[in-house]
Design a protein around this motif. Structure first.
Motif, PDB file in Angstrom:
ATOM      1  N   LEU B 348       0.825  -1.202   0.000  1.00  0.00           N
ATOM      2  CA  LEU B 348       0.000   0.000   0.000  1.00  0.00           C
ATOM      3  C   LEU B 348       0.861   1.254   0.000  1.00  0.00           C
ATOM      4  O   LEU B 348       1.923   1.286   0.633  1.00  0.00           O
ATOM      5  CB  LEU B 348      -0.898   0.022   1.246  1.00  0.00           C
ATOM      6  N   THR B 349       0.402   2.279  -0.732  1.00  0.00           N
ATOM      7  CA  THR B 349       1.038   3.592  -0.611  1.00  0.00           C
ATOM      8  C   THR B 349       0.658   4.184   0.749  1.00  0.00           C
ATOM      9  O   THR B 349      -0.228   3.691   1.442  1.00  0.00           O
ATOM     10  CB  THR B 349       0.539   4.544  -1.710  1.00  0.00           C
ATOM     11  N   VAL B 350       1.334   5.283   1.079  1.00  0.00           N
ATOM     12  CA  VAL B 350       1.026   5.974   2.340  1.00  0.00           C
ATOM     13  C   VAL B 350      -0.451   6.363   2.374  1.00  0.00           C
ATOM     14  O   VAL B 350      -1.150   6.163   3.372  1.00  0.00           O
ATOM     15  CB  VAL B 350       1.928   7.226   2.518  1.00  0.00           C
ATOM     16  N   ARG B 351      -0.962   6.899   1.242  1.00  0.00           N
ATOM     17  CA  ARG B 351      -2.368   7.317   1.223  1.00  0.00           C
ATOM     18  C   ARG B 351      -3.300   6.114   1.401  1.00  0.00           C
ATOM     19  O   ARG B 351      -4.254   6.168   2.169  1.00  0.00           O
ATOM     20  CB  ARG B 351      -2.696   8.031  -0.089  1.00  0.00           C
ATOM     21  N   GLN B 352      -2.986   5.029   0.667  1.00  0.00           N
ATOM     22  CA  GLN B 352      -3.847   3.843   0.784  1.00  0.00           C
ATOM     23  C   GLN B 352      -3.843   3.273   2.201  1.00  0.00           C
ATOM     24  O   GLN B 352      -4.890   2.875   2.733  1.00  0.00           O
ATOM     25  CB  GLN B 352      -3.396   2.767  -0.213  1.00  0.00           C
ATOM     26  N   LEU B 353      -2.658   3.256   2.799  1.00  0.00           N
ATOM     27  CA  LEU B 353      -2.550   2.770   4.175  1.00  0.00           C
ATOM     28  C   LEU B 353      -3.367   3.662   5.119  1.00  0.00           C
ATOM     29  O   LEU B 353      -4.104   3.180   5.988  1.00  0.00           O
ATOM     30  CB  LEU B 353      -1.073   2.749   4.592  1.00  0.00           C
ATOM     31  N   ALA B 354      -3.226   4.968   4.912  1.00  0.00           N
ATOM     32  CA  ALA B 354      -3.940   5.922   5.767  1.00  0.00           C
ATOM     33  C   ALA B 354      -5.454   5.759   5.595  1.00  0.00           C
ATOM     34  O   ALA B 354      -6.220   5.797   6.570  1.00  0.00           O
ATOM     35  CB  ALA B 354      -3.516   7.350   5.420  1.00  0.00           C
ATOM     36  N   GLN B 355      -5.887   5.586   4.361  1.00  0.00           N
ATOM     37  CA  GLN B 355      -7.325   5.440   4.106  1.00  0.00           C
ATOM     38  C   GLN B 355      -7.854   4.136   4.695  1.00  0.00           C
ATOM     39  O   GLN B 355      -9.003   4.067   5.143  1.00  0.00           O
ATOM     40  CB  GLN B 355      -7.606   5.524   2.608  1.00  0.00           C
ATOM     41  N   ARG B 356      -7.005   3.100   4.690  1.00  0.00           N
ATOM     42  CA  ARG B 356      -7.424   1.841   5.291  1.00  0.00           C
ATOM     43  C   ARG B 356      -7.715   2.054   6.788  1.00  0.00           C
ATOM     44  O   ARG B 356      -8.756   1.677   7.307  1.00  0.00           O
ATOM     45  CB  ARG B 356      -6.331   0.777   5.106  1.00  0.00           C
ATOM     46  N   LEU B 357      -6.769   2.718   7.461  1.00  0.00           N
ATOM     47  CA  LEU B 357      -6.930   2.939   8.906  1.00  0.00           C
ATOM     48  C   LEU B 357      -8.032   3.953   9.196  1.00  0.00           C
ATOM     49  O   LEU B 357      -8.767   3.822  10.171  1.00  0.00           O
ATOM     50  CB  LEU B 357      -5.613   3.414   9.525  1.00  0.00           C
ATOM     51  N   GLY B 358      -8.145   4.960   8.338  1.00  0.00           N
ATOM     52  CA  GLY B 358      -9.174   5.980   8.538  1.00  0.00           C
ATOM     53  C   GLY B 358     -10.569   5.472   8.225  1.00  0.00           C
ATOM     54  O   GLY B 358     -11.559   6.012   8.711  1.00  0.00           O
ATOM     55  N   GLY B 359     -10.669   4.411   7.433  1.00  0.00           N
ATOM     56  CA  GLY B 359     -11.966   3.813   7.107  1.00  0.00           C
ATOM     57  C   GLY B 359     -12.412   2.894   8.227  1.00  0.00           C
ATOM     58  O   GLY B 359     -13.310   3.210   8.990  1.00  0.00           O
ATOM     59  N   TYR B 360     -11.745   1.737   8.321  1.00  0.00           N
ATOM     60  CA  TYR B 360     -11.946   0.867   9.477  1.00  0.00           C
ATOM     61  C   TYR B 360     -10.723   0.003   9.646  1.00  0.00           C
ATOM     62  O   TYR B 360     -10.361  -0.744   8.728  1.00  0.00           O
ATOM     63  CB  TYR B 360     -13.199  -0.002   9.342  1.00  0.00           C
ATOM     64  N   GLY B 361     -10.080   0.078  10.793  1.00  0.00           N
ATOM     65  CA  GLY B 361      -8.783  -0.563  10.987  1.00  0.00           C
ATOM     66  C   GLY B 361      -8.815  -1.889  11.721  1.00  0.00           C
ATOM     67  O   GLY B 361      -7.773  -2.510  11.910  1.00  0.00           O
ATOM     68  N   GLY B 362     -10.001  -2.349  12.136  1.00  0.00           N
ATOM     69  CA  GLY B 362     -10.079  -3.586  12.935  1.00  0.00           C
ATOM     70  C   GLY B 362     -10.214  -4.836  12.086  1.00  0.00           C
ATOM     71  O   GLY B 362      -9.942  -4.824  10.875  1.00  0.00           O
ATOM     72  N   LEU B 363     -10.635  -5.926  12.723  1.00  0.00           N
ATOM     73  CA  LEU B 363     -10.787  -7.213  12.059  1.00  0.00           C
ATOM     74  C   LEU B 363     -11.695  -7.101  10.842  1.00  0.00           C
ATOM     75  O   LEU B 363     -12.821  -6.622  10.940  1.00  0.00           O
ATOM     76  CB  LEU B 363     -11.406  -8.224  13.044  1.00  0.00           C
ATOM     77  N   ALA B 364     -11.195  -7.538   9.684  1.00  0.00           N
ATOM     78  CA  ALA B 364     -11.984  -7.467   8.456  1.00  0.00           C
ATOM     79  C   ALA B 364     -11.975  -8.827   7.769  1.00  0.00           C
ATOM     80  O   ALA B 364     -10.979  -9.554   7.808  1.00  0.00           O
ATOM     81  CB  ALA B 364     -11.420  -6.403   7.527  1.00  0.00           C
ATOM     82  N   MET B 365     -13.110  -9.176   7.170  1.00  0.00           N
ATOM     83  CA  MET B 365     -13.208 -10.383   6.346  1.00  0.00           C
ATOM     84  C   MET B 365     -13.647  -9.917   4.969  1.00  0.00           C
ATOM     85  O   MET B 365     -14.786  -9.489   4.790  1.00  0.00           O
ATOM     86  CB  MET B 365     -14.228 -11.347   6.939  1.00  0.00           C
ATOM     87  N   VAL B 366     -12.689  -9.961   4.035  1.00  0.00           N
ATOM     88  CA  VAL B 366     -12.939  -9.449   2.691  1.00  0.00           C
ATOM     89  C   VAL B 366     -12.778 -10.628   1.749  1.00  0.00           C
ATOM     90  O   VAL B 366     -11.670 -11.125   1.557  1.00  0.00           O
ATOM     91  CB  VAL B 366     -11.926  -8.325   2.350  1.00  0.00           C
ATOM     92  N   GLY B 367     -13.874 -11.111   1.191  1.00  0.00           N
ATOM     93  CA  GLY B 367     -13.739 -12.291   0.331  1.00  0.00           C
ATOM     94  C   GLY B 367     -15.066 -12.772  -0.201  1.00  0.00           C
ATOM     95  O   GLY B 367     -16.037 -12.017  -0.272  1.00  0.00           O
ATOM     96  N   THR B 368     -15.096 -14.039  -0.569  1.00  0.00           N
ATOM     97  CA  THR B 368     -16.317 -14.644  -1.098  1.00  0.00           C
ATOM     98  C   THR B 368     -17.124 -15.196   0.078  1.00  0.00           C
ATOM     99  O   THR B 368     -16.596 -15.350   1.188  1.00  0.00           O
ATOM    100  CB  THR B 368     -15.972 -15.797  -2.047  1.00  0.00           C
ATOM    101  N   PRO B 369     -18.388 -15.539  -0.175  1.00  0.00           N
ATOM    102  CA  PRO B 369     -19.170 -16.165   0.897  1.00  0.00           C
ATOM    103  C   PRO B 369     -18.430 -17.365   1.498  1.00  0.00           C
ATOM    104  O   PRO B 369     -18.459 -17.542   2.720  1.00  0.00           O
ATOM    105  CB  PRO B 369     -20.462 -16.566   0.193  1.00  0.00           C
ATOM    106  N   ALA B 370     -17.752 -18.144   0.675  1.00  0.00           N
ATOM    107  CA  ALA B 370     -17.073 -19.341   1.192  1.00  0.00           C
ATOM    108  C   ALA B 370     -15.877 -18.976   2.071  1.00  0.00           C
ATOM    109  O   ALA B 370     -15.684 -19.559   3.139  1.00  0.00           O
ATOM    110  CB  ALA B 370     -16.624 -20.228   0.030  1.00  0.00           C
ATOM    111  N   THR B 371     -15.065 -17.992   1.637  1.00  0.00           N
ATOM    112  CA  THR B 371     -13.887 -17.665   2.461  1.00  0.00           C
ATOM    113  C   THR B 371     -14.310 -16.989   3.757  1.00  0.00           C
ATOM    114  O   THR B 371     -13.701 -17.194   4.805  1.00  0.00           O
ATOM    115  CB  THR B 371     -12.873 -16.777   1.701  1.00  0.00           C
ATOM    116  N   ILE B 372     -15.366 -16.181   3.680  1.00  0.00           N
ATOM    117  CA  ILE B 372     -15.855 -15.525   4.901  1.00  0.00           C
ATOM    118  C   ILE B 372     -16.391 -16.583   5.871  1.00  0.00           C
ATOM    119  O   ILE B 372     -16.092 -16.569   7.069  1.00  0.00           O
ATOM    120  CB  ILE B 372     -16.923 -14.473   4.545  1.00  0.00           C
TER     121      ILE B 372
END
Lengths: 440, 440
Positions: B348-372
């Motif tokens: 991630l670039t600095v901006r992307q990293l910052a936006q990740r933390l500024g959006g939501y920085g906790g536990l995330a499950m990003v995927g398909t119904p099966a992986t989630i």
């Protein structure tokens, strides 16, 4: 010229103020605490074009001797905000007035809840400001001694200033929600109250948009000098307690006069005395209904009420005989004389008199739709009131009788609406929307 | 043997915790503060057999720099009791969990409102006990200095004792309503609490019948040592904040171990970490959705979050370059290392990293119904949790995706209900109904 219009509130906590109501044949025994029934009652009120559902409140189990308490249907009730929010989604036009205390709550909570109820209901909330005179409430809130009357009113006035100031935290057009620029609201349209007063210190801003009505409608019931002055300064509806047209006219003229001295338009307050209404197709039927209802008041509750009214122990009288001579006591002379006159006028036995007072002792209209409408119209046209807070003798029957028989009679006379004038409680009551003191 | 069952709460205030959510294409920009939309979301949750609608709360406008504040959809929200009471009549089985503070409210009010919500909803209320760490709240409640952490927890423990004691004011069968004899309730089945403690003095009894559930479900979120101990003593649901399976396992074992030491059954508490879930039909689609969402976080919010996480001013870095070497600072070492590892892992670039933390920085499950579903099942079966408090990336789309795609996958695996087990929140969560301490 258009006729003066009656405003009608419905006093609904307890659903019937009459002590014997829950025992009346056909009455819903649990109506005070059964949501589907309360929803049905609210919908009937809306069918009858009532202005508002009015919810009194107590912050304690009412203090009475256990023999009376165990017979009281007031002992369990919903909390006002939870009930009225549920009713907000079950009705469309009915106003929703909640009682909330300035002595035992915080202005940030109160401002927020009323704002939230106002938004949920599309602008139908009203705040009945009380200072809570019940000393038992103090014991439920960590206070050994109840706050003194004058101090309660000083705090109430400051509390009102803070709550209305918090409601004005945001301009009406503060929320932009512009997805393109990412700006959700304009911070120039948010005001930080920063209140530091004698009783309260509250920074703000409130974390909710300005109420739909600007401010929920301000309601009061105080009758003391301090109460009348607070009402003249702040109230938009008064719940009156006057029992005769003459006393109501005095109260009406006094409070509206105080308003004018303060520069307020006298039409910007509606004075609505409580009225206990028993409807019959004949006068005799109405009287029979009331007599049956009064007979359901237990002796324990009844005699206690009579003793208080007379200032003497009424339990030593023959319950089935006439009221004996009553010597002078410390009790209010005018109150005592009113009770003695009532016993003579209606030829009541001691028990019947006691049950009358133990059931409901205030202003009552017992008659046919025409005689009830006559009385209401007289008070409206002779400077006694702007309408009434109606109390029903038992539920659902007493409410259905009022909506099906009295309301059409009032409508025929041209003194009560056939359709709601607006969508908000203010619009229906004919009250102006307050300007925002920070964003005019 | 039956499989362990997931419990699912929905974290709904703000409706999406993600800072950029309201700007997402197709998102309801005002969902956080629009009753018909919230009703629709609650009904979708019920269709998905969620255990509960969970409402966080703040007693102040959140303290952030104005450039971030004006972009935040959290600034206006309904008050929890008014909203949940309205949702109670719009849903039939969904639990309704409200946050209420033990620092800035009175136990009589809290006990009464939760009892009232529990009755209105037929036994679906839950109380998320918080001690309110936000010092801005203190300024809205007349306190110049915020109460110290340890004292807040002592008060919270006493507050819990008083509230549960008030809920037990009446035996479940106290209300007789016998019209014949005129007895409404049995006074031998009413208890006067008479509490006088270190922080609180409350007489009682509560003026409402015992809640349908006995007590509304007790929820907590504290992660400190004092918070864990209070939870082990009192909580029935914990809203966890663990970001990795290992840390969740440590927390789970610790808190359930504390429970057992206190003699409580470990199944009588459900630990539900917050999980931000982004569903795609492919992994790439899910990642694209999250990247788009993160890109909607404004630089001001984003860089401030990154600076806090790193303990150094991130605004001097090239936003479009990679994260430079970060010297040691006073910020939490493990937190800083986690952020640095994240930047490297996902390039991630600095901006992307910052936006990740500024959006939501906790536990995330990003995927398909099966992986989630894989991740949820792993946590459930490996001692990481009893389920999750799901956070949706944007509304209504993120919630609909979850209910239409993830829930059926969980059901196919036999780890999530196809129908509600009972009518109350306790019954659905598999929690026992507390006995009345005064009327066993």
């Amino acid at each position: 010229m258009a006729k003066r219009q009656l405003r009608l509130g419905a006093f609904m906590r307890p659903v019937s103020i009459h002590t014997g109501a829950w025992r009346y044949p056909g009455a819903w025994r649990d109506a005070n605490f059964n949501f589907p029934r309360l929803r049905s009652l609210a919908q009937t009120l809306e069918r009858g074009k009532f202005d508002a559902f009015f919810m009194a409140d107590h912050l304690a189990v009412l203090n009475m001797p256990v023999e009376a308490l165990k017979r009281s249907h007031t002992v369990t009730s919903f909390e006002p905000f939870t009930l009225l929010s549920a009713l907000a989604v079950s009705t469309e036009r009915l106003g929703l007035i909640a009682t909330a205390s300035t002595t035992f709550d915080a202005p940030y909570h109160i401002a927020r809840r009323f704002a939230s109820l106002d938004h949920l209901s599309g602008g139908r909330a009203g705040w009945n400001i009380v200072t809570t005179s019940n000393p038992d409430a103090a014991l439920n809130f960590g206070l050994e001694e109840h706050m003194e009357h004058g101090e309660r009113y000083h705090r109430a006035r400051e509390f009102y200033d803070v709550v209305t100031g918090l409601w004005d935290s945001f301009a009406d057009d503060a929320f932009i929600r512009d997805a393109e620029s990412g700006v959700f609201f304009d911070p120039a349209k948010m005001h930080v109250l920063g209140h530091k007063g004698e009783h309260l210190s509250v920074r703000g801003p409130l974390n909710i948009a300005r109420p739909v009505q600007g401010w929920p409608v301000i309601v009061q019931a105080g009758a003391s000098d301090a109460g009348r002055q607070l009402a003249a300064e702040t109230a938009e509806v008064i719940f009156g307690a006057q029992g005769t047209l003459a006393s109501a006219q005095e109260f009406y003229a006094d409070v509206k006069g105080r308003m004018e001295k303060l520069g307020r338009d006298r039409d910007h307050m509606k004075i609505l005395p409580g009225a206990f209404v028993v409807v019959g197709d004949t006068l005799e039927e109405a009287k029979r209904k009331r007599a049956l209802l009064d007979s359901l008041v237990h002796d324990e509750s009844a005699i206690a009420s009579l003793s208080i009214a007379l200032g003497t122990d009424a339990s030593r009288f023959d319950p089935d005989g006439p009221l004996p001579e009553i010597p002078d006591t410390n009790a209010s002379k005018s109150g005592r004389e009113r009770v003695i006159a009532l016993a003579q006028r209606e030829a009541l036995t001691v028990r019947q008199l006691a049950q009358r007072l133990g059931g409901y002792g205030g202003l009552a209209m017992v008659g046919t739709p025409a005689t009830i409408a006559d009385t209401m119209q007289e008070w409206l046209e002779e400077g006694g009131s702007d309408g009434f807070n109606v109390m029903f003798p038992y539920l659902p029957g007493g409410l259905e009788d009022f909506v099906e028989k009295v309301v059409p009679e009032l409508q025929r006379r041209g003194i009560f609406r056939r359709e709601y004038e607006g969508r908000t409680l203010r619009e229906n009551l004919g009250l102006p929307r307050p300007t925002n003191r920070f964003f005019a």
